[in-house]
Design a protein around this motif. Structure first.
Motif, mmCIF file in Angstrom:
data_model
loop_
_atom_site.group_PDB
_atom_site.id
_atom_site.type_symbol
_atom_site.label_atom_id
_atom_site.label_comp_id
_atom_site.label_asym_id
_atom_site.label_seq_id
_atom_site.Cartn_x
_atom_site.Cartn_y
_atom_site.Cartn_z
ATOM 1 N N LEU A 171 34.841 46.589 48.726
ATOM 2 C CA LEU A 171 34.484 45.364 48.007
ATOM 3 C C LEU A 171 35.531 44.981 46.956
ATOM 4 N N PRO A 172 35.891 45.868 46.006
ATOM 5 C CA PRO A 172 36.916 45.468 45.032
ATOM 6 C C PRO A 172 38.271 45.190 45.663
ATOM 7 N N VAL A 173 38.617 45.912 46.728
ATOM 8 C CA VAL A 173 39.889 45.633 47.403
ATOM 9 C C VAL A 173 39.868 44.236 48.006
ATOM 10 N N ALA A 174 38.759 43.884 48.653
ATOM 11 C CA ALA A 174 38.651 42.555 49.252
ATOM 12 C C ALA A 174 38.704 41.468 48.184
ATOM 13 N N VAL A 175 38.024 41.688 47.072
ATOM 14 C CA VAL A 175 38.024 40.702 45.988
ATOM 15 C C VAL A 175 39.431 40.545 45.412
ATOM 16 N N ALA A 176 40.134 41.667 45.214
ATOM 17 C CA ALA A 176 41.482 41.613 44.653
ATOM 18 C C ALA A 176 42.451 40.925 45.616
ATOM 19 N N VAL A 177 42.346 41.230 46.903
ATOM 20 C CA VAL A 177 43.228 40.594 47.892
ATOM 21 C C VAL A 177 42.957 39.093 47.948
ATOM 22 N N ARG A 178 41.708 38.702 47.862
ATOM 23 C CA ARG A 178 41.380 37.271 47.842
ATOM 24 C C ARG A 178 41.994 36.606 46.616
ATOM 25 N N TYR A 179 41.940 37.287 45.495
ATOM 26 C CA TYR A 179 42.569 36.746 44.274
ATOM 27 C C TYR A 179 44.065 36.528 44.501
ATOM 28 N N GLY A 180 44.734 37.534 45.063
ATOM 29 C CA GLY A 180 46.166 37.419 45.310
ATOM 30 C C GLY A 180 46.495 36.298 46.271
ATOM 31 N N THR A 181 45.647 36.143 47.294
ATOM 32 C CA THR A 181 45.868 35.074 48.270
ATOM 33 C C THR A 181 45.673 33.700 47.632
ATOM 34 N N THR A 182 44.611 33.563 46.850
ATOM 35 C CA THR A 182 44.302 32.287 46.206
ATOM 36 C C THR A 182 45.374 31.876 45.203
ATOM 37 N N HIS A 183 45.890 32.853 44.459
ATOM 38 C CA HIS A 183 46.858 32.558 43.394
ATOM 39 C C HIS A 183 48.310 32.662 43.871
ATOM 40 N N GLY A 184 48.494 32.956 45.134
ATOM 41 C CA GLY A 184 49.852 33.046 45.661
ATOM 42 C C GLY A 184 50.638 34.228 45.144
ATOM 43 N N THR A 185 49.948 35.291 44.760
ATOM 44 C CA THR A 185 50.626 36.467 44.209
ATOM 45 C C THR A 185 50.504 37.680 45.124
ATOM 46 N N LEU A 186 50.059 37.464 46.354
ATOM 47 C CA LEU A 186 49.892 38.584 47.291
ATOM 48 C C LEU A 186 51.259 38.979 47.851
ATOM 49 N N THR A 187 51.764 40.114 47.404
ATOM 50 C CA THR A 187 53.093 40.595 47.828
ATOM 51 C C THR A 187 52.999 42.080 48.163
ATOM 52 N N PRO A 188 52.569 42.402 49.385
ATOM 53 C CA PRO A 188 52.298 43.806 49.725
ATOM 54 C C PRO A 188 53.508 44.635 50.142
ATOM 55 N N ALA A 189 54.676 44.021 50.353
ATOM 56 C CA ALA A 189 55.787 44.741 50.978
ATOM 57 C C ALA A 189 56.215 45.967 50.169
#
Length: 269
Positions: A111-129
């Motif tokens: 649950l917290p991982v999904a919420v955090a990933v959604r935050y990163g996707t929404t704010h354009g800060t998702l950078t997993p590399a």
């Protein structure tokens, strides 16, 4: 000051409730004395990361206000312990207690991982590399260290089993992700002792080429391997207590490592 910055004390009612829950669950565990083996420690692993991922959501500001005080630091550690302990007590009434304990922990962390990933996707800060590269390096370093232990200290490695490997992995992940965050992603280090190690690395001639995180990685690995070897005799003499200590050592590394991994994936410096 030896604690990381950002630690807060929750409001009094939250604090009293959290302390009561912790004491209640802790007392029940002491009375029942559930068996603790290397596999039990491995079942604890998702819970070690759960508290850290909840704290990431708190840092991102995506936790409902009513529960936010329970997942601030250091309150989140007591919250996680109380939940894990309650699940552990309930799991003992099932046919597969370790699987139930680990399974509920894995469901909880999703649950917290999904919420955090959604935050990163929404704010354009998702950078997993880079964080994922750090995870792979940590796994590689753990494999090298564990292979060396199994070759040079066969009996000690056999005694600590997977719990020892988890402890090494936790500290490898903490060290490598911290180095990635500081040297490559522009994050600062909050823990004073870690900062001192990296400040010293910054004074070395290698700093301009290797950065400052490499020394922290070496220190973390050396300490983790050393502590695991020291605890091997204790595990032989008192397995339950020894494995609990190994679980603590693993949590001290895996918790911050999981925190770094998720935070650096979903947030920018």
């Amino acid at each position: 000051m030896v604690l990381p910055s950002g630690f807060t004390v929750p409001p009094l009612l939250y604090l009293l409730g959290l302390l009561a829950a912790t004491l209640l669950v802790g007392g029940a565990l002491v009375r029942e004395r559930p068996a603790v083996t290397s596999r039990t420690v491995l079942a604890f692993a998702p819970w070690m990361a759960l508290g850290s991922t909840l704290y990431v959501c708190y840092q991102l500001g995506v936790v409902p206000a009513i529960v936010a005080p329970l997942v601030s630091a250091p309150a989140v550690y007591l919250t996680t312990f109380a939940c894990m302990g309650a699940v552990w007590l309930a799991a003992r009434r099932t046919a597969a207690p370790r699987r139930v304990l680990a399974g509920v922990g894995l469901l909880g962390i999703s649950l917290p991982v999904a919420v955090a990933v959604r935050y990163g996707t929404t704010h354009g800060t998702l950078t997993p590399a880079w964080p994922l590269a750090g995870l792979l390096v940590a796994l590689l370093l753990t494999g090298v260290c564990w292979a060396g232990l199994r070759r040079l200290r066969v009996e000690d490695a056999r005694v600590v089993e997977g719990a020892g490997a988890l402890a090494v992995l936790g500290h490898a992940l903490d060290g490598v992700t911290t180095a990635v965050g500081v040297d490559l992603l522009g994050f600062g280090e909050q823990t004073p002792l870690s900062r001192l190690v990296m400040e010293f690395a910054g004074t070395l001639p290698t700093a301009s080429v290797l950065g400052v995180g490499w020394l922290f990685v070496l220190v973390k690995l050396a300490v983790a391997v050393g502590v695991v070897l020291l605890l091997a005799d204790y595990v032989r003499d008192a397995p339950a207590q020894g494995y609990l200590l190994l679980a603590f050592v693993a949590a001290v590394g895996l918790g911050p490592g999981a925190h770094n991994l998720l935070l650096f994936t979903v947030a920018s410096a």
